[in-house]
Design a protein around this motif. Structure first.
Motif, PDB file in Angstrom:
ATOM      1  N   ALA A 330       0.833  -1.207   0.000  1.00 40.59           N
ATOM      2  CA  ALA A 330       0.000   0.000   0.000  1.00 40.59           C
ATOM      3  C   ALA A 330       0.868   1.259   0.000  1.00 40.59           C
ATOM      4  CB  ALA A 330      -0.926  -0.006   1.213  1.00 40.59           C
ATOM      5  N   TYR A 331       1.932   1.282   0.818  1.00 46.53           N
ATOM      6  CA  TYR A 331       2.819   2.446   0.874  1.00 46.53           C
ATOM      7  C   TYR A 331       3.578   2.625  -0.434  1.00 46.53           C
ATOM      8  CZ  TYR A 331       2.356   3.765   5.797  1.00 46.53           C
ATOM      9  OH  TYR A 331       1.883   4.241   6.989  1.00 46.53           O
ATOM     10  N   ILE A 332       4.062   1.525  -1.032  1.00 41.93           N
ATOM     11  CA  ILE A 332       4.796   1.616  -2.299  1.00 41.93           C
ATOM     12  C   ILE A 332       3.892   2.158  -3.392  1.00 41.93           C
ATOM     13  CG2 ILE A 332       5.891   0.243  -4.123  1.00 41.93           C
ATOM     14  CD1 ILE A 332       6.931  -1.599  -1.855  1.00 41.93           C
ATOM     15  N   THR A 333       2.649   1.671  -3.440  1.00 34.97           N
ATOM     16  CA  THR A 333       1.697   2.147  -4.441  1.00 34.97           C
ATOM     17  C   THR A 333       1.417   3.635  -4.263  1.00 34.97           C
ATOM     18  OG1 THR A 333       0.647  -0.038  -4.471  1.00 34.97           O
ATOM     19  CG2 THR A 333      -0.576   1.766  -5.473  1.00 34.97           C
ATOM     20  N   TRP A 334       1.338   4.095  -3.021  1.00 35.18           N
ATOM     21  CA  TRP A 334       1.097   5.508  -2.736  1.00 35.18           C
ATOM     22  C   TRP A 334       2.274   6.369  -3.199  1.00 35.18           C
ATOM     23  CZ3 TRP A 334      -2.020   9.336  -2.003  1.00 35.18           C
ATOM     24  CH2 TRP A 334      -1.625  10.482  -1.334  1.00 35.18           C
ATOM     25  N   GLU A 335       3.499   5.939  -2.866  1.00 34.30           N
ATOM     26  CA  GLU A 335       4.679   6.686  -3.290  1.00 34.30           C
ATOM     27  C   GLU A 335       4.775   6.708  -4.817  1.00 34.30           C
ATOM     28  OE1 GLU A 335       6.600   8.495  -1.480  1.00 34.30           O
ATOM     29  OE2 GLU A 335       5.780   7.891   0.455  1.00 34.30           O
ATOM     30  N   ALA A 336       4.413   5.587  -5.451  1.00 36.91           N
ATOM     31  CA  ALA A 336       4.431   5.521  -6.911  1.00 36.91           C
ATOM     32  C   ALA A 336       3.387   6.464  -7.512  1.00 36.91           C
ATOM     33  CB  ALA A 336       4.175   4.087  -7.376  1.00 36.91           C
ATOM     34  N   TRP A 337       2.213   6.516  -6.895  1.00 31.83           N
ATOM     35  CA  TRP A 337       1.141   7.404  -7.378  1.00 31.83           C
ATOM     36  C   TRP A 337       1.584   8.863  -7.305  1.00 31.83           C
ATOM     37  CZ3 TRP A 337      -1.862  11.453  -5.731  1.00 31.83           C
ATOM     38  CH2 TRP A 337      -3.026  11.722  -6.462  1.00 31.83           C
ATOM     39  N   LYS A 338       2.268   9.229  -6.225  1.00 32.85           N
ATOM     40  CA  LYS A 338       2.757  10.602  -6.087  1.00 32.85           C
ATOM     41  C   LYS A 338       3.818  10.919  -7.142  1.00 32.85           C
ATOM     42  CE  LYS A 338       3.898  10.665  -1.705  1.00 32.85           C
ATOM     43  NZ  LYS A 338       4.399  11.227  -0.434  1.00 32.85           N
ATOM     44  N   LEU A 339       4.672   9.941  -7.456  1.00 30.50           N
ATOM     45  CA  LEU A 339       5.683  10.152  -8.487  1.00 30.50           C
ATOM     46  C   LEU A 339       5.038  10.373  -9.859  1.00 30.50           C
ATOM     47  CD1 LEU A 339       8.512   7.560  -7.694  1.00 30.50           C
ATOM     48  CD2 LEU A 339       8.720  10.049  -7.707  1.00 30.50           C
ATOM     49  N   VAL A 340       4.032   9.560 -10.164  1.00 29.99           N
ATOM     50  CA  VAL A 340       3.348   9.675 -11.454  1.00 29.99           C
ATOM     51  C   VAL A 340       2.657  11.028 -11.590  1.00 29.99           C
ATOM     52  CG1 VAL A 340       1.444   8.750 -12.854  1.00 29.99           C
ATOM     53  CG2 VAL A 340       3.051   7.195 -11.746  1.00 29.99           C
ATOM     54  N   ASN A 341       2.102  11.530 -10.474  1.00 30.25           N
ATOM     55  CA  ASN A 341       1.329  12.782 -10.501  1.00 30.25           C
ATOM     56  C   ASN A 341       2.114  13.977  -9.967  1.00 30.25           C
ATOM     57  OD1 ASN A 341      -1.663  11.929 -11.220  1.00 30.25           O
ATOM     58  ND2 ASN A 341      -0.891  10.381  -9.802  1.00 30.25           N
ATOM     59  N   ARG A 342       3.438  13.877  -9.965  1.00 26.83           N
ATOM     60  CA  ARG A 342       4.263  14.912  -9.335  1.00 26.83           C
ATOM     61  C   ARG A 342       4.159  16.273 -10.024  1.00 26.83           C
ATOM     62  NH1 ARG A 342       7.227  11.539 -12.297  1.00 26.83           N
ATOM     63  NH2 ARG A 342       8.795  12.302 -13.769  1.00 26.83           N
ATOM     64  N   LYS A 343       3.778  16.317 -11.291  1.00 24.87           N
ATOM     65  CA  LYS A 343       3.694  17.577 -12.021  1.00 24.87           C
ATOM     66  C   LYS A 343       2.345  18.277 -11.843  1.00 24.87           C
ATOM     67  CE  LYS A 343       7.088  16.374 -15.572  1.00 24.87           C
ATOM     68  NZ  LYS A 343       7.356  16.235 -17.025  1.00 24.87           N
ATOM     69  N   LYS A 344       1.399  17.606 -11.213  1.00 32.25           N
ATOM     70  CA  LYS A 344       0.089  18.208 -10.974  1.00 32.25           C
ATOM     71  C   LYS A 344       0.135  19.078  -9.723  1.00 32.25           C
ATOM     72  CE  LYS A 344      -2.874  14.664 -13.108  1.00 32.25           C
ATOM     73  NZ  LYS A 344      -1.879  13.742 -13.619  1.00 32.25           N
ATOM     74  N   SER A 345      -0.747  20.063  -9.654  1.00 31.26           N
ATOM     75  CA  SER A 345      -0.820  20.931  -8.476  1.00 31.26           C
ATOM     76  C   SER A 345      -1.490  20.189  -7.325  1.00 31.26           C
ATOM     77  CB  SER A 345      -1.621  22.198  -8.807  1.00 31.26           C
ATOM     78  OG  SER A 345      -2.978  21.871  -9.046  1.00 31.26           O
ATOM     79  N   ILE A 346      -1.343  20.733  -6.118  1.00 29.87           N
ATOM     80  CA  ILE A 346      -1.968  20.131  -4.938  1.00 29.87           C
ATOM     81  C   ILE A 346      -3.480  20.053  -5.116  1.00 29.87           C
ATOM     82  CG2 ILE A 346      -2.472  20.466  -2.488  1.00 29.87           C
ATOM     83  CD1 ILE A 346       0.286  19.480  -2.833  1.00 29.87           C
ATOM     84  N   ASP A 347      -4.093  21.112  -5.640  1.00 31.44           N
ATOM     85  CA  ASP A 347      -5.548  21.126  -5.829  1.00 31.44           C
ATOM     86  C   ASP A 347      -5.989  20.075  -6.836  1.00 31.44           C
ATOM     87  OD1 ASP A 347      -6.084  23.118  -4.004  1.00 31.44           O
ATOM     88  OD2 ASP A 347      -5.856  24.745  -5.441  1.00 31.44           O
ATOM     89  N   GLU A 348      -5.213  19.887  -7.891  1.00 26.99           N
ATOM     90  CA  GLU A 348      -5.550  18.868  -8.886  1.00 26.99           C
ATOM     91  C   GLU A 348      -5.501  17.474  -8.269  1.00 26.99           C
ATOM     92  OE1 GLU A 348      -4.236  20.370 -13.279  1.00 26.99           O
ATOM     93  OE2 GLU A 348      -2.606  20.060 -11.863  1.00 26.99           O
ATOM     94  N   LYS A 349      -4.460  17.207  -7.498  1.00 25.16           N
ATOM     95  CA  LYS A 349      -4.328  15.892  -6.863  1.00 25.16           C
ATOM     96  C   LYS A 349      -5.409  15.676  -5.811  1.00 25.16           C
ATOM     97  CE  LYS A 349       0.199  16.579  -6.244  1.00 25.16           C
ATOM     98  NZ  LYS A 349       1.626  16.365  -5.905  1.00 25.16           N
ATOM     99  N   LYS A 350      -5.741  16.722  -5.073  1.00 30.70           N
ATOM    100  CA  LYS A 350      -6.823  16.614  -4.092  1.00 30.70           C
ATOM    101  C   LYS A 350      -8.137  16.261  -4.769  1.00 30.70           C
ATOM    102  CE  LYS A 350      -7.423  19.902  -1.106  1.00 30.70           C
ATOM    103  NZ  LYS A 350      -7.461  21.266  -0.536  1.00 30.70           N
TER     104      LYS A 350
END
Length: 381
Positions: A330-350
């Protein structure tokens, strides 16, 4: 400022307005006042007709976010009254009934959307559990449950993806961690008798002594205390990462992680020194072997992206903020998701996380989180 930048700013402002209106009881009146303020302050374009915000009911803001059936994924749905203050819908394809929060992160929660927004933003900023609990005015146990619920929702959203194209595959080893498996209730101020409780590190045959969180193993090499994590990432940065065994791994262990997860036309870039080559041969997948100690790249093939993911995970596990081995995937998938979406703004990710819905997948409950166990593949033989 070009048109695209203007549209992006407008979208962020609109999303913030929608989020602010979710907790308002009389939305039409507030929207009317907002329109008046815009006009009174001269913000309306001169000589142009501005289309004011409109809403017909208190449900209008969230209706569009619930037009997908959480059971079958159909958009052939119709409004069907309300229940417990939330708009209810009926799916004409599978005959299911659902509300605006069904299948989403907030399902079953009576907490306000504003609190959930604060929590999600804190998660995206890597806040600790005490910080999240303080910001959201919730208990530590609730903050932990929400965190695992968020991880589960993200894991479900990427679970069915098939890696394609050129895939980087590599394994790495982490020290086993059993934080929160024994005296976790002490963090909540609950006193109980632990004399007859066997900690998990003894129960599953890892060691006979407690291990300082985030520290290195006392045993050298690939001891039984080491957990092998198999990871793979493709050109689109879709990622698979999960524990597959203890000590050395073989092609059978890798099959557990990757069978059915890779397109047969893919080519895998593999470290020569690991068990991935045998796995690729057994499964019939084309592969290109690299000697990671001498070359990290050869033409279009490299291991740089998967190794950067390993660095992110390792830095996490070697700190006081490390995660329990049973929650590693679960933690690895979360860190991977953040890497994939790293160029998006905080509001977009929220916004993505708040509206994330996986048809056919039920939202994880607190009971399931509390009874989560070490994966069976890590149990002693």
């Amino acid at each position: 400022m070009n048109d695209k930048e203007k549209e992006q700013i407008a979208l962020e402002i609109y999303q913030q307005l929608i989020a602010a209106l979710e907790e308002v009881s009389d939305i039409p009146a507030v929207v009317s006042i907002v329109n008046n303020l815009i006009e009174e302050n001269g913000l309306s374009p001169e000589k142009e007709n501005i289309i004011p915000l409109e809403t017909k009911s208190k449900y209008a803001i969230s209706d569009n976010l619930a037009r997908v059936c959480p059971k079958c994924g159909s958009t052939n749905v119709a409004k069907n009254g309300s229940a417990y203050g939330k708009r209810r819908f009926h799916c004409k394809d599978c005959n299911a009934y659902f509300c605006t929060s069904s299948g989403k992160l907030t399902q079953g929660s009576s907490t306000s959307q504003k609190t959930w927004s604060i929590f999600i933003e804190g998660m995206l900023c890597d806040d600790s559990l005490p910080m999240l609990a303080d910001k959201c005015n919730i208990s530590l146990s609730t903050a932990h449950n929400w965190r695992m619920k968020l991880f589960s929702q993200v894991s479900n959203s990427v679970e069915g993806k098939i890696l394609k194209g050129i895939i980087q595959e590599d394994e790495f080893y982490l020290s086993s961690s059993f934080k929160g498996n024994w005296k976790s209730t002490l963090n909540l101020g609950i006193e109980k008798d632990y004399s007859e409780i066997v900690p998990d590190y003894q129960k599953y045959g890892f060691r006979d002594y407690p291990h300082k969180r985030g520290s290195q193993d006392s045993q050298r090499g690939l001891s039984k205390d080491k957990i092998c994590i198999a990871t793979a990432v493709d050109d689109s940065k879709s990622i698979i990462g999960k524990p597959i065994g203890r000590e050395n791994v073989n092609s059978k262990d890798l099959s557990y992680a990757f069978t059915g997860k890779m397109d047969q036309s893919s080519i895998i870039a593999i470290d020569k020194s690991k068990g991935g080559i045998k796995f690729a041969q057994d499964s019939g997948l084309a592969h290109f072997a690299l000697d990671a100690k001498k070359e990290s790249r050869k033409g279009t093939y490299n291991l740089q992206l998967v190794n950067s993911l390993h660095s992110v995970i390792a830095s996490k596990t070697h700190s006081r903020a490390c995660f329990a081995t049973k929650n590693a995937e679960a933690y690895i998938t979360w860190e991977a998701w953040k890497l994939v979406n790293r160029k998006k703004s905080i509001d977009e990710k929220k916004n993505i996380l708040k509206t994330l819905l996986i048809p056919g997948k039920k939202t994880t409950t607190n009971k399931e989180i509390r009874h989560n166990e070490l994966p069976s593949i890590l149990h002693p033989e």
